[in-house]
Design a protein around this motif. Structure first.
Motif, PDB file in Angstrom:
ATOM      1  N   ARG A 128       0.839  -1.200   0.000  1.00  0.00           N
ATOM      2  CA  ARG A 128       0.000   0.000   0.000  1.00  0.00           C
ATOM      3  C   ARG A 128       0.876   1.254   0.000  1.00  0.00           C
ATOM      4  O   ARG A 128       0.618   2.214  -0.739  1.00  0.00           O
ATOM      5  N   LYS A 133      -0.010   5.685  -0.562  1.00  0.00           N
ATOM      6  CA  LYS A 133      -1.225   5.736   0.245  1.00  0.00           C
ATOM      7  C   LYS A 133      -0.863   5.778   1.726  1.00  0.00           C
ATOM      8  O   LYS A 133       0.058   5.081   2.175  1.00  0.00           O
ATOM      9  N   HIS A 146      -8.467  -0.997   6.478  1.00  0.00           N
ATOM     10  CA  HIS A 146      -8.597  -1.524   5.113  1.00  0.00           C
ATOM     11  C   HIS A 146      -7.789  -2.815   4.959  1.00  0.00           C
ATOM     12  O   HIS A 146      -8.280  -3.789   4.373  1.00  0.00           O
ATOM     13  N   VAL A 178      -9.236  -6.558   3.922  1.00  0.00           N
ATOM     14  CA  VAL A 178      -8.719  -7.342   2.795  1.00  0.00           C
ATOM     15  C   VAL A 178      -8.287  -8.724   3.268  1.00  0.00           C
ATOM     16  O   VAL A 178      -8.614  -9.746   2.645  1.00  0.00           O
ATOM     17  N   LEU A 191      -4.708  -5.566  -3.799  1.00  0.00           N
ATOM     18  CA  LEU A 191      -5.868  -4.787  -3.339  1.00  0.00           C
ATOM     19  C   LEU A 191      -5.512  -3.773  -2.263  1.00  0.00           C
ATOM     20  O   LEU A 191      -6.369  -2.990  -1.849  1.00  0.00           O
ATOM     21  N   SER A 192      -4.275  -3.759  -1.831  1.00  0.00           N
ATOM     22  CA  SER A 192      -3.894  -2.941  -0.674  1.00  0.00           C
ATOM     23  C   SER A 192      -4.089  -1.447  -0.902  1.00  0.00           C
ATOM     24  O   SER A 192      -4.417  -0.710   0.024  1.00  0.00           O
ATOM     25  N   HIS A 193      -3.915  -0.980  -2.145  1.00  0.00           N
ATOM     26  CA  HIS A 193      -4.007   0.464  -2.406  1.00  0.00           C
ATOM     27  C   HIS A 193      -5.352   0.867  -3.017  1.00  0.00           C
ATOM     28  O   HIS A 193      -5.496   1.942  -3.580  1.00  0.00           O
ATOM     29  N   GLU A 194      -6.348  -0.037  -2.894  1.00  0.00           N
ATOM     30  CA  GLU A 194      -7.724   0.236  -3.335  1.00  0.00           C
ATOM     31  C   GLU A 194      -7.803   0.601  -4.816  1.00  0.00           C
ATOM     32  O   GLU A 194      -8.310   1.658  -5.185  1.00  0.00           O
ATOM     33  N   ARG A 243      -8.995   0.609  -8.803  1.00  0.00           N
ATOM     34  CA  ARG A 243     -10.295   0.557  -9.478  1.00  0.00           C
ATOM     35  C   ARG A 243     -10.305  -0.488 -10.578  1.00  0.00           C
ATOM     36  O   ARG A 243     -11.353  -0.806 -11.138  1.00  0.00           O
ATOM     37  N   LEU A 246     -16.152  -7.580  -5.316  1.00  0.00           N
ATOM     38  CA  LEU A 246     -15.348  -6.463  -5.832  1.00  0.00           C
ATOM     39  C   LEU A 246     -16.027  -5.829  -7.035  1.00  0.00           C
ATOM     40  O   LEU A 246     -16.109  -4.602  -7.146  1.00  0.00           O
ATOM     41  N   SER A 270     -18.801  -3.672  -6.079  1.00  0.00           N
ATOM     42  CA  SER A 270     -18.375  -2.394  -5.492  1.00  0.00           C
ATOM     43  C   SER A 270     -17.847  -1.421  -6.540  1.00  0.00           C
ATOM     44  O   SER A 270     -17.468  -0.298  -6.209  1.00  0.00           O
ATOM     45  N   VAL A 295     -15.310  -2.234  -8.927  1.00  0.00           N
ATOM     46  CA  VAL A 295     -13.974  -2.561  -9.434  1.00  0.00           C
ATOM     47  C   VAL A 295     -14.112  -3.338 -10.743  1.00  0.00           C
ATOM     48  O   VAL A 295     -14.922  -4.254 -10.858  1.00  0.00           O
TER      49      VAL A 295
END
Length: 308
Positions: A103, A108, A114, A118, A149-152, A154, A180, A183, A185
């Motif tokens: 992340r 970030k 978060h 995850v 997925l750590s840094h969210e 898209r 996902l 949401s 993604v």
């Protein structure tokens, strides 16, 4: 709505002279699960690696949510999470540390809540303090997904995400990928497990020999290219198919007790109704019937053979 990923005229020729991509054009819609299918060596990983900025294209352009991956690479890459085929993790770090570090690589700020979510979604929470080297292959694969997925992001690229993962965990990953997508993604999936694409994908792309063979909504593809078989179990065996039925695509089983009618899934039911009336007119009775529909795997194999 503008596609979240646009690929135009993409080519890649390696120093050896091998051309892995040959004028690829591709649009991927925002918020969908897109399955990219193709045989080994077709160009799937090269295409993904080019979009993610790992491989430099020989020609062509790629934009990610409007950002050119060369001119505006920082903004483009910040939107992308990648789970590569190869397991490349920091063996001596804990699960929590390696996911948190990933992340930070994207600038970030720390977000323990978060990271916790995850890890729990991937059934890794009870392994958060374990060293990565102590995990099984399937768990290491899940750590790779957690890092992506750590840094969210898209957009999430999954290159053979369930390789080496047991059936139960694979089902769990499918559910997570579905959440996902719900949401917002966008998921791009490559897989050799065709049932994964059939289970999850909204759209299917097939690549063969460095070229995109087709891109189609999954449901439309299966309607358009699929085949159905209607099998009739006959009350009395036939020695051969009557001449009056020669115009129908029929095959007779070796013992003469089953008559099989092949038709396109896009056809209406009138063909079947005519056949059944014709059988009745000729005194051919049946005791049972059932239908089978082509699987996505059968369609994929047919497409690749046709392209070859």
């Amino acid at each position: 709505m503008q596609p979240i990923i646009q690929v135009r005229g993409l080519e890649k020729t390696y120093a050896t002279g091998f051309q892995a991509l040959k004028g690829v054009d591709l649009d991927i819609r925002r918020g969908e699960i897109f399955a990219l299918l193709g045989p080994n060596g077709a160009g799937k990983t090269t295409l993904i690696s080019t979009v993610c900025g790992i491989v430099n294209a020989t020609a062509g352009t790629v934009t990610v949510d409007g950002h050119d991956i060369v001119r505006d690479w920082r903004a483009a890459r910040s939107l992308i999470g990648l789970v590569p085929q190869e397991l490349t993790t920091e063996a001596f770090e804990s699960v929590w540390a390696t996911v948190s570090f990933s992340r930070g690589l994207f600038g970030k700020p720390p977000d323990p809540a978060h990271i916790e979510k995850v890890l729990k979604d991937l059934s890794l929470w009870n392994k958060k303090d374990s060293k990565v080297m102590a995990l099984s292959g399937g768990m290491k694969r899940r750590v790779m997904i957690a890092k992506a997925l750590s840094h969210e992001p898209r957009i999430l690229f999954l290159d053979e995400p369930t390789a080496g993962v047991d059936v139960e965990l694979r089902r769990g990953m499918w559910e997570m990928i579905g959440r996902l997508r719900d949401s917002g993604v966008t998921i791009i999936l490559t897989t050799h497990y065709i049932e994964e694409a059939e289970e999850m994908a909204d759209s299917i792309g097939v690549i063969s020999n460095g070229r995109i063979v087709l891109v189609e909504d999954k449901a439309a593809l299966m309607r358009k290219l699929g085949k159905r078989l209607l099998t009739l179990q006959l009350q009395n065996p036939l020695e051969s198919i009557p001449a009056e039925l020669a115009g129908y695509p029929l095959t007779l089983s070796g013992d003469g007790r089953e008559l099989v009618y092949s038709f396109d899934t896009q056809d209406d039911q009138t063909g079947i109704a005519r056949l059944l009336r014709k059988l009745g007119d000729h005194g051919i009775d049946f005791t049972n019937l059932h239908t089978e529909e082509s699987s996505l795997e059968e369609i994929f194999v047919s497409l690749v053979k046709e392209r070859a």
